[in-house]
Design a protein around this motif. Structure first.
Motif, mmCIF file in Angstrom:
data_model
loop_
_atom_site.group_PDB
_atom_site.id
_atom_site.type_symbol
_atom_site.label_atom_id
_atom_site.label_comp_id
_atom_site.label_asym_id
_atom_site.label_seq_id
_atom_site.Cartn_x
_atom_site.Cartn_y
_atom_site.Cartn_z
ATOM 1 N N ASP A 15 12.289 -108.240 23.082
ATOM 2 C CA ASP A 15 11.598 -108.024 24.360
ATOM 3 C C ASP A 15 12.190 -106.863 25.148
ATOM 4 O OD1 ASP A 15 9.885 -110.087 23.833
ATOM 5 O OD2 ASP A 15 10.948 -111.557 25.068
ATOM 6 N N LEU A 16 13.469 -106.566 24.963
ATOM 7 C CA LEU A 16 14.081 -105.466 25.688
ATOM 8 C C LEU A 16 13.530 -104.112 25.256
ATOM 9 C CD1 LEU A 16 17.834 -106.585 25.752
ATOM 10 C CD2 LEU A 16 16.138 -106.764 27.584
ATOM 11 N N ALA A 17 12.831 -104.086 24.128
ATOM 12 C CA ALA A 17 12.244 -102.840 23.621
ATOM 13 C C ALA A 17 10.756 -102.741 23.941
ATOM 14 C CB ALA A 17 12.472 -102.740 22.112
ATOM 15 N N THR A 18 10.316 -103.445 24.964
ATOM 16 C CA THR A 18 8.908 -103.451 25.366
ATOM 17 C C THR A 18 8.740 -102.644 26.648
ATOM 18 O OG1 THR A 18 8.629 -105.647 24.395
ATOM 19 C CG2 THR A 18 6.926 -104.905 25.904
ATOM 20 N N TRP A 19 7.723 -101.763 26.659
ATOM 21 C CA TRP A 19 7.543 -100.814 27.754
ATOM 22 C C TRP A 19 6.096 -100.780 28.231
ATOM 23 C CZ3 TRP A 19 11.970 -98.628 29.481
ATOM 24 C CH2 TRP A 19 13.082 -98.721 28.619
ATOM 25 N N TYR A 20 5.949 -100.528 29.511
ATOM 26 C CA TYR A 20 4.659 -100.113 30.054
ATOM 27 C C TYR A 20 4.627 -98.585 30.087
ATOM 28 C CZ TYR A 20 4.175 -104.870 31.969
ATOM 29 O OH TYR A 20 4.084 -106.224 32.123
ATOM 30 N N LEU A 21 3.482 -98.026 29.799
ATOM 31 C CA LEU A 21 3.229 -96.622 30.073
ATOM 32 C C LEU A 21 2.275 -96.604 31.263
ATOM 33 C CD1 LEU A 21 2.908 -95.193 26.440
ATOM 34 C CD2 LEU A 21 4.874 -95.129 27.984
ATOM 35 N N THR A 22 2.844 -96.494 32.443
ATOM 36 C CA THR A 22 2.096 -96.643 33.689
ATOM 37 C C THR A 22 1.573 -95.291 34.141
ATOM 38 O OG1 THR A 22 3.481 -98.516 34.341
ATOM 39 C CG2 THR A 22 2.246 -97.398 36.091
ATOM 40 N N PRO A 23 0.261 -95.110 34.258
ATOM 41 C CA PRO A 23 -0.286 -93.804 34.649
ATOM 42 C C PRO A 23 0.186 -93.372 36.030
ATOM 43 C CG PRO A 23 -2.009 -95.261 33.816
ATOM 44 C CD PRO A 23 -0.795 -96.105 34.015
ATOM 45 N N VAL A 24 0.541 -92.117 36.157
ATOM 46 C CA VAL A 24 0.893 -91.569 37.460
ATOM 47 C C VAL A 24 -0.339 -91.526 38.363
ATOM 48 C CG1 VAL A 24 1.630 -89.455 38.637
ATOM 49 C CG2 VAL A 24 2.872 -90.279 36.621
ATOM 50 N N ASP A 25 -1.483 -91.179 37.799
ATOM 51 C CA ASP A 25 -2.745 -91.143 38.549
ATOM 52 C C ASP A 25 -3.720 -92.114 37.891
ATOM 53 O OD1 ASP A 25 -2.100 -89.085 40.490
ATOM 54 O OD2 ASP A 25 -2.079 -87.710 38.779
ATOM 55 N N PRO A 26 -3.624 -93.395 38.189
ATOM 56 C CA PRO A 26 -4.468 -94.381 37.514
ATOM 57 C C PRO A 26 -5.919 -94.299 37.968
ATOM 58 C CG PRO A 26 -3.274 -95.418 39.289
ATOM 59 C CD PRO A 26 -2.752 -94.007 39.205
ATOM 60 N N ALA A 27 -6.796 -94.699 37.073
ATOM 61 C CA ALA A 27 -8.208 -94.827 37.444
ATOM 62 C C ALA A 27 -8.362 -96.001 38.404
ATOM 63 C CB ALA A 27 -9.055 -95.036 36.197
ATOM 64 N N ALA A 56 3.094 -96.356 49.559
ATOM 65 C CA ALA A 56 2.357 -97.325 48.757
ATOM 66 C C ALA A 56 1.733 -96.664 47.539
ATOM 67 C CB ALA A 56 1.282 -98.005 49.609
ATOM 68 N N ARG A 57 1.135 -95.502 47.726
ATOM 69 C CA ARG A 57 0.428 -94.843 46.623
ATOM 70 C C ARG A 57 1.388 -94.248 45.600
ATOM 71 N NH1 ARG A 57 -0.662 -89.724 45.538
ATOM 72 N NH2 ARG A 57 0.123 -89.034 47.580
ATOM 73 N N ARG A 58 2.427 -93.530 46.056
ATOM 74 C CA ARG A 58 3.285 -92.789 45.119
ATOM 75 C C ARG A 58 4.443 -93.608 44.567
ATOM 76 N NH1 ARG A 58 6.263 -88.373 46.506
ATOM 77 N NH2 ARG A 58 6.326 -88.852 48.738
ATOM 78 N N PHE A 59 4.932 -94.568 45.332
ATOM 79 C CA PHE A 59 6.136 -95.281 44.935
ATOM 80 C C PHE A 59 5.858 -96.727 44.524
ATOM 81 C CE2 PHE A 59 7.642 -91.697 47.217
ATOM 82 C CZ PHE A 59 8.957 -91.464 46.847
ATOM 83 N N CYS A 60 5.281 -97.506 45.433
ATOM 84 C CA CYS A 60 5.249 -98.957 45.226
ATOM 85 C C CYS A 60 4.103 -99.430 44.350
ATOM 86 C CB CYS A 60 5.216 -99.666 46.573
ATOM 87 S SG CYS A 60 6.763 -99.457 47.512
ATOM 88 N N GLN A 61 2.935 -98.823 44.478
ATOM 89 C CA GLN A 61 1.813 -99.264 43.649
ATOM 90 C C GLN A 61 2.093 -99.055 42.159
ATOM 91 O OE1 GLN A 61 -2.552 -99.160 44.935
ATOM 92 N NE2 GLN A 61 -2.388 -97.326 43.691
ATOM 93 N N PRO A 62 2.568 -97.881 41.726
ATOM 94 C CA PRO A 62 2.903 -97.756 40.313
ATOM 95 C C PRO A 62 4.114 -98.592 39.915
ATOM 96 C CG PRO A 62 3.422 -95.727 41.494
ATOM 97 C CD PRO A 62 2.637 -96.583 42.428
ATOM 98 N N ALA A 63 5.048 -98.821 40.839
ATOM 99 C CA ALA A 63 6.217 -99.644 40.512
ATOM 100 C C ALA A 63 5.815 -101.070 40.180
ATOM 101 C CB ALA A 63 7.213 -99.631 41.670
ATOM 102 N N ALA A 64 4.831 -101.595 40.896
ATOM 103 C CA ALA A 64 4.367 -102.969 40.665
ATOM 104 C C ALA A 64 3.170 -103.042 39.732
ATOM 105 C CB ALA A 64 3.998 -103.623 41.999
#
Length: 453
Positions: A149-161, A415-423
């Motif tokens: 499980d430690l080798a599991t990642w999200y690829l979180t879009p910087v600019d999500p749809a 919220a847009r640049r930091f917290c929304q992609p963080a969560a």
């Protein structure tokens, strides 16, 4: 409306067909800019002095953004702050290397819903978080390891749809954002809230009734135990003049809900009382049981959050959380959810409560309140069929009025640049000091104009 799954699948398939990697093409995200985010800790891979470490999410700062692109038969993740430098490896450690190096190539494979594994081509070595030593947090430096499980990642879009907010009758509780007041009781209007001198620095300057009238729908309250019951105080109730009982402020909210049948209110208790004392305090609130919302009795964990329209129609309009732990209450023989107070860590995620001192430098990084040597509840936590609500704290150690007003003007941006992609989700509750300064309501309105898939 959420982005249709068919559209997402088609987009990923078209992109994969173009780059034609060795791994399962349809499972890999489209080329673009991403955060490489640990599914275990919620922290982001960041390039730092040649190493790659997991850091608190900081948006477009701190070399945390990586451009995913084809690299022959594999993939490259190029750092957007250092063109030509990629996320790679040096021996058994993650490192930043030249994108032309063989150590920059990765195979990417899906491990579940929106989760991925980054593998050294032709091997069983994976990008991973180092195991957690006893009594500490996970090490910062990323490494190579096995497929756990430690080798599991999200690829979180910087600019999500995103998608437009559904109509009123279809939007769910977790799609809506509510203006929330930190230490709502510490306002100097309804009564005393702290010993002398501390009492001179309120977090808010308007009373609870005015906060409700102004559109505040989330309230953070500290309660302490005295011989009079659960009392609203900051740190201690000693030497507090004109202290206010929790039941008094809850009665204000219940009365408001009776007069405004379309409203929904949430209360967050920083809770220093015994469960029996809290139960007795709630019993003093006339009409509380008529509006109290019980997600634990309505299948939320299995089916997700209900629509706001359904909550309003069912008169389920007051949700109460406590920051106490279930384990401690079980030891005491009475759990708070037995009388309708939900354990917050079971139903929400929440970022760390402070951005720093009242003046001077601030820390806008967004990471879990529940990440330390003893706990690990990442902001990205999800369960099958259930997404926790996200409490976004946006305030400092000391509620200096001018500083809070300036910070509140930056709420939407954080919220847009930091917290929304963080969560990987929209904030449900935006908690601020001095809500009447800096127009935080505009950030709430902006977030309520769209959904984040």
């Amino acid at each position: 409306m959420r982005t249709p799954q068919a559209l997402l699948a088609t987009t990923a398939a078209l992109a994969a067909a173009v780059v034609a990697p060795r791994t399962s093409a349809a499972a890999v995200p489209a080329p673009g800019t991403y955060y490489v985010q640990s599914a275990t800790t919620g922290l982001n891979a960041a390039g730092t002095g040649g190493a790659v470490e997991q850091h608190r999410p900081r948006g477009d700062e701190d070399r945390q953004q990586w451009r995913l692109k084809a690299g022959g038969s594999s993939y490259l993740l190029e750092n957007t702050d250092a063109p030509g430098t990629c996320l790679g490896r040096a021996g058994d450690l993650a490192a930043t290397v030249a994108c032309t190096s063989g150590d920059a190539a990765w195979e990417i494979s899906a491990t579940g819903a929106d989760r991925y594994r980054l593998t050294v081509p032709g091997t069983a070595r994976h990008l991973t978080v180092a195991p957690k030593p006893a009594g500490s947090t996970y090490p910062a430096r990323l490494t190579l390891g096995g497929p756990d499980d430690l080798a599991t990642w999200y690829l979180t879009p910087v600019d999500p749809a995103t998608a437009p907010m559904p109509p009123q009758d279809r939007r769910t509780l977790d799609q809506v954002t509510f203006l929330t007041t930190h230490n709502a009781y510490a306002n100097g209007v309804d009564g005393g809230f702290a010993p002398p001198f501390v009492n001179l620095v309120p977090n808010q300057t308007r009373g609870i009734e005015r906060q409700l009238a102004d559109g505040v729908r989330g309230f953070m309250l500290d309660i302490h135990q005295t011989r009079d019951g659960a009392i609203l105080c900051h740190n201690s109730c000693a030497l507090v003049s004109r202290p206010v009982a929790l039941s008094a402020d809850l009665q204000r909210m219940v009365d408001f809900l009776k007069a405004h049948p379309e409203a929904f209110v949430t209360v967050f208790l920083e809770d220093y009382v015994d469960p029996g004392v809290l139960r007795d305090e709630l019993a003093r609130v006339d009409g509380l049981s008529d509006v109290l919302y019980r997600p634990d009795l309505t299948g939320v964990r299995q089916n997700g959050w209900p629509t706001m329209a359904g909550l309003i129609a069912g008169n389920d309009r007051l949700l109460i959380f406590t920051d106490r732990s279930r384990v401690a209450d079980q030891a005491a023989g009475l759990t708070r959810d037995s009388f309708g107070v939900m354990y917050q860590s079971e139903w929400t995620v929440e970022n760390h409560w402070s951005m720093g001192p009242g003046v001077g430098s601030s820390d806008w990084s967004c990471y879990s309140r529940w990440y330390d040597a003893n706990t690990n509840i990442p902001l990205t936590r999800t369960e099958p069929g259930f997404r926790p609500l996200f409490v976004m704290n946006h305030f400092r150690d000391v509620p200096v009025t001018g500083t809070a007003g300036t910070d509140n003007t930056k709420l939407a941006d954080r919220a847009r640049r930091f917290c929304q992609p963080a969560a990987r989700k929209k904030p449900t509750f935006l908690a601020v000091d001095h809500y009447d300064r800096g127009n935080p309501g505009s950030a709430v309105a902006a977030l309520n104009s769209y959904t984040y898939p």
